[in-house]
Scaffold this motif. Structure first.
Motif, PDB file in Angstrom:
ATOM      1  N   LEU A  71       0.733  -1.417  -0.307  1.00 57.84           N
ATOM      2  CA  LEU A  71       0.218  -0.036   0.162  1.00 57.84           C
ATOM      3  C   LEU A  71       0.204   1.089   0.259  1.00 57.84           C
ATOM      4  O   LEU A  71       0.644   2.188  -0.445  1.00 57.84           O
ATOM      5  CB  LEU A  71      -1.575   0.430   1.292  1.00 57.84           C
ATOM      6  CG  LEU A  71      -1.899  -1.017   1.202  1.00 57.84           C
ATOM      7  CD1 LEU A  71      -2.697  -1.070   2.496  1.00 57.84           C
ATOM      8  CD2 LEU A  71      -3.445  -0.821   0.155  1.00 57.84           C
ATOM      9  N   GLN A  72       1.655   0.561   0.493  1.00 55.39           N
ATOM     10  CA  GLN A  72       2.567   2.487   0.630  1.00 55.39           C
ATOM     11  C   GLN A  72       3.629   2.762  -0.189  1.00 55.39           C
ATOM     12  O   GLN A  72       3.413   3.812  -1.067  1.00 55.39           O
ATOM     13  CB  GLN A  72       3.472   2.537   1.250  1.00 55.39           C
ATOM     14  CG  GLN A  72       3.460   2.003   3.717  1.00 55.39           C
ATOM     15  CD  GLN A  72       2.958   3.782   3.235  1.00 55.39           C
ATOM     16  OE1 GLN A  72       3.925   4.738   3.624  1.00 55.39           O
ATOM     17  NE2 GLN A  72       1.675   3.921   4.192  1.00 55.39           N
ATOM     18  N   MET A  73       3.647   1.563  -1.673  1.00 54.86           N
ATOM     19  CA  MET A  73       4.671   1.674  -3.105  1.00 54.86           C
ATOM     20  C   MET A  73       3.293   1.835  -3.426  1.00 54.86           C
ATOM     21  O   MET A  73       3.379   2.883  -4.267  1.00 54.86           O
ATOM     22  CB  MET A  73       4.756   0.781  -3.290  1.00 54.86           C
ATOM     23  CG  MET A  73       6.147   0.199  -2.896  1.00 54.86           C
ATOM     24  SD  MET A  73       8.205   1.311  -3.149  1.00 54.86           S
ATOM     25  CE  MET A  73       7.702   1.466  -4.570  1.00 54.86           C
ATOM     26  N   LEU A  74       2.325   2.128  -3.184  1.00 53.38           N
ATOM     27  CA  LEU A  74       0.447   2.200  -4.712  1.00 53.38           C
ATOM     28  C   LEU A  74       0.554   4.273  -3.686  1.00 53.38           C
ATOM     29  O   LEU A  74      -0.024   4.959  -4.667  1.00 53.38           O
ATOM     30  CB  LEU A  74      -0.468   2.107  -4.105  1.00 53.38           C
ATOM     31  CG  LEU A  74      -0.598   0.323  -4.592  1.00 53.38           C
ATOM     32  CD1 LEU A  74      -2.119   0.048  -4.443  1.00 53.38           C
ATOM     33  CD2 LEU A  74       0.044   0.172  -6.141  1.00 53.38           C
ATOM     34  N   LEU A  75       0.399   3.743  -2.047  1.00 53.94           N
ATOM     35  CA  LEU A  75       0.647   5.607  -1.854  1.00 53.94           C
ATOM     36  C   LEU A  75       1.668   6.533  -2.290  1.00 53.94           C
ATOM     37  O   LEU A  75       1.816   7.840  -3.181  1.00 53.94           O
ATOM     38  CB  LEU A  75       0.546   5.347  -0.380  1.00 53.94           C
ATOM     39  CG  LEU A  75       0.849   7.240   0.144  1.00 53.94           C
ATOM     40  CD1 LEU A  75      -0.147   7.598   0.415  1.00 53.94           C
ATOM     41  CD2 LEU A  75       1.062   6.812   1.350  1.00 53.94           C
ATOM     42  N   PHE A  76       3.033   6.019  -2.510  1.00 58.59           N
ATOM     43  CA  PHE A  76       4.152   6.324  -3.203  1.00 58.59           C
ATOM     44  C   PHE A  76       4.290   7.132  -5.059  1.00 58.59           C
ATOM     45  O   PHE A  76       4.556   7.836  -5.102  1.00 58.59           O
ATOM     46  CB  PHE A  76       5.112   5.675  -3.357  1.00 58.59           C
ATOM     47  CG  PHE A  76       6.337   6.335  -4.122  1.00 58.59           C
ATOM     48  CD1 PHE A  76       7.495   7.266  -3.413  1.00 58.59           C
ATOM     49  CD2 PHE A  76       7.738   5.949  -4.907  1.00 58.59           C
ATOM     50  CE1 PHE A  76       8.499   8.179  -3.337  1.00 58.59           C
ATOM     51  CE2 PHE A  76       8.251   6.984  -5.642  1.00 58.59           C
ATOM     52  CZ  PHE A  76       9.362   7.379  -4.916  1.00 58.59           C
ATOM     53  N   HIS A  77       3.116   5.859  -5.801  1.00 61.50           N
ATOM     54  CA  HIS A  77       3.535   6.234  -6.730  1.00 61.50           C
ATOM     55  C   HIS A  77       1.724   7.338  -7.265  1.00 61.50           C
ATOM     56  O   HIS A  77       1.374   7.497  -8.201  1.00 61.50           O
ATOM     57  CB  HIS A  77       3.345   5.383  -7.324  1.00 61.50           C
ATOM     58  CG  HIS A  77       4.951   4.154  -7.759  1.00 61.50           C
ATOM     59  ND1 HIS A  77       5.542   4.889  -8.727  1.00 61.50           N
ATOM     60  CD2 HIS A  77       5.424   3.188  -7.020  1.00 61.50           C
ATOM     61  CE1 HIS A  77       7.165   4.547  -8.507  1.00 61.50           C
ATOM     62  NE2 HIS A  77       6.463   3.353  -7.582  1.00 61.50           N
ATOM     63  N   GLY A  78       1.165   7.164  -6.030  1.00 59.07           N
ATOM     64  CA  GLY A  78      -0.251   7.868  -6.248  1.00 59.07           C
ATOM     65  C   GLY A  78      -1.486   7.824  -6.952  1.00 59.07           C
ATOM     66  O   GLY A  78      -2.636   8.264  -6.760  1.00 59.07           O
ATOM     67  N   TYR A  79      -1.193   5.905  -6.723  1.00 60.37           N
ATOM     68  CA  TYR A  79      -2.005   5.294  -7.106  1.00 60.37           C
ATOM     69  C   TYR A  79      -3.211   5.336  -5.654  1.00 60.37           C
ATOM     70  O   TYR A  79      -4.495   5.112  -5.914  1.00 60.37           O
ATOM     71  CB  TYR A  79      -1.774   4.012  -7.354  1.00 60.37           C
ATOM     72  CG  TYR A  79      -1.686   3.824  -8.633  1.00 60.37           C
ATOM     73  CD1 TYR A  79      -2.083   4.303 -10.479  1.00 60.37           C
ATOM     74  CD2 TYR A  79       0.058   3.170  -9.017  1.00 60.37           C
ATOM     75  CE1 TYR A  79      -0.928   3.875 -10.896  1.00 60.37           C
ATOM     76  CE2 TYR A  79       0.493   3.550  -9.868  1.00 60.37           C
ATOM     77  CZ  TYR A  79       0.110   3.757 -11.327  1.00 60.37           C
ATOM     78  OH  TYR A  79       0.574   3.571 -12.096  1.00 60.37           O
ATOM     79  N   VAL A  80      -3.254   5.532  -4.529  1.00 65.08           N
ATOM     80  CA  VAL A  80      -3.936   5.979  -3.454  1.00 65.08           C
ATOM     81  C   VAL A  80      -3.414   6.526  -2.677  1.00 65.08           C
ATOM     82  O   VAL A  80      -3.038   7.511  -3.006  1.00 65.08           O
ATOM     83  CB  VAL A  80      -3.539   4.091  -2.846  1.00 65.08           C
ATOM     84  CG1 VAL A  80      -4.271   2.960  -3.571  1.00 65.08           C
ATOM     85  CG2 VAL A  80      -2.622   3.859  -2.106  1.00 65.08           C
ATOM     86  N   GLU A  81      -4.438   7.563  -1.724  1.00 60.63           N
ATOM     87  CA  GLU A  81      -3.764   7.985  -0.868  1.00 60.63           C
ATOM     88  C   GLU A  81      -4.206   7.345   0.547  1.00 60.63           C
ATOM     89  O   GLU A  81      -4.953   6.881   0.386  1.00 60.63           O
ATOM     90  CB  GLU A  81      -4.755   9.702  -1.040  1.00 60.63           C
ATOM     91  CG  GLU A  81      -4.821  10.364  -2.654  1.00 60.63           C
ATOM     92  CD  GLU A  81      -5.162  11.839  -2.468  1.00 60.63           C
ATOM     93  OE1 GLU A  81      -6.266  11.574  -2.107  1.00 60.63           O
ATOM     94  OE2 GLU A  81      -4.271  11.838  -3.256  1.00 60.63           O
TER      95      GLU A  81
END
Length: 273
Positions: A71-81
Motif C-alpha cells: 500500500l505504501q508503494m501505491l501511495l508513493f506512486h499516487g495510486y492511493v491516498e
C-alpha cells in the motif's frame, strides 16, 4: 499452483527472455508475486472506495506488514491516498487509468476528485457524509495535513448528525415529522454539544435552510466545519463538508468557502446525473 520464479529461459520469449537470462541475484525479491499482489490491490480499489491494512492483508492472504509495504508503494506512486486509522482511498493516478465510461459510478468514486479539489483550494480536510438514522457516516475523505493533525479524516466514523456541519446540512432537508421521528428520546448527549434539545435543533435548521449551508463546532472543541447538502441519487441523503482546526479556520473568507462548496456540490450533482 503458482511459483515466484520460473526456471531460467523456461517458457520465455521476446521481451520476457531478458528477465529469464538474469541471475537470481539480479531479480527483485518475489518479483512475480509482489507485482501480482500490487495489481490485485489496484483491482480492489476499482471496485471499492477504501481499504484498511488488515482488509488488504486478508484480500491478499499475507501478513499485515506485507500489505502495508504494498500500500505504501501505491501511495508513493499516487495510486492511493492515505487518511487516518490506516484507511487508504483511491488516488488521482488510479482514477486516470480508465476511460470515463469505464470508471465506477458509485457516489464515492464520483465525489473523491471533487473532495481533493476542495482540500487543495480551501486547505482543509474534506469529507462526504451520508445520513444513517440520526447519525452521520463519513463515507470517504481527503485530509489537509498540517502540524496540528487535528482536522484529520474520519472515514468510517458514525457521529451524531446534529453535531456536524454535514450532518446538519442533511437534517435540514427533512420535514418536521421526519426529524421528530429520528429523535424519539431527544437528542443524544455529546461532550461538546451546544444544541441539546429538539427545539434548539429545529431553530438551528431553520437558519441553515435560510442561508443554504451549515456550520459546526459541536463535534470537537478545536474543529470548525462548514457543510452543504448534496443532491445525491434518491434515497441517499448526503453532504460534503470541509473542516479546519480553530486557528486555521478562514473566518474572514467564509463567503468564498461557501461558494466553493456550492460550486462543487453542483458539479457533483451534474456528474451524477
Amino acid at each position: 499452483m503458482s511459483v515466484d520464479h520460473n526456471p531460467a529461459g523456461a517458457g520465455k520469449t521476446g521481451a520476457d527472455q531478458s528477465d529469464a537470462d538474469k541471475s537470481d541475484d539480479e531479480l527483485p525479491a518475489y518479483y512475480i508475486a509482489s507485482v501480482g499482489r500490487a495489481l490485485t490491490l489496484l483491482a480492489a480499489f476499482t471496485e471499492r472506495p477504501k481499504l484498511t491494512v488488515s482488509e488488504a492483508a486478508g484480500l491478499l492472504d499475507v501478513a499485515p506488514s506485507t500489505a502495508h509495504r504494498l500500500l505504501q508503494m501505491l501511495l508513493f506512486h499516487g495510486y492511493v491516498e492515505q487518511g487516518d486509522r490506516r484507511v487508504y482511498v483511491r488516488g488521482p493516478r488510479l482514477d486516470s487509468l480508465a476511460p470515463p465510461a469505464a470508471r465506477p459510478r458509485d457516489v464515492e468514486s464520483v465525489v473523491l476528485p471533487h473532495l481533493r479539489r476542495l482540500r487543495d483550494e480551501l486547505r482543509g480536510t474534506a469529507h462526504l457524509l451520508t445520513l444513517e438514522g440520526n447519525g452521520a457516516r463519513f463515507l470517504t475523505g481527503v485530509e489537509w495535513r498540517d502540524e496540528t493533525r487535528i482536522a484529520s479524516t474520519r472515514v468510517g466514523w458514525l457521529l451524531p448528525a446534529h453535531t456536524l456541519a454535514g450532518g446538519k446540512a442533511m437534517l435540514a432537508r427533512l420535514g418536521s415529522a421526519e426529524l421528530t421521528a429520528l429523535f424519539p428520546d431527544g437528542l443524544p448527549v455529546t461532550r461538546y454539544g451546544r444544541i441539546n434539545t429538539l427545539a434548539q435543533l429545529q431553530s438551528d435548521l431553520r437558519a441553515i435552510r435560510a442561508r443554504g449551508y451549515a456550520r459546526s463546532r459541536e463535534a470537537h472543541e478545536n474543529i470548525h466545519a462548514i457543510g452543504v447538502a448534496l443532491q445525491a441519487p434518491a434515497p441517499m441523503n448526503a453532504a460534503i463538508s470541509v473542516a479546519w482546526s480553530d486557528r486555521r479556520f478562514p473566518a474572514e473568507h467564509e463567503t468564498e468557502v461557501v461558494t466553493a462548496l456550492r460550486t462543487v456540490a453542483q458539479d457533483i450533482a451534474i456528474e451524477l446525473g
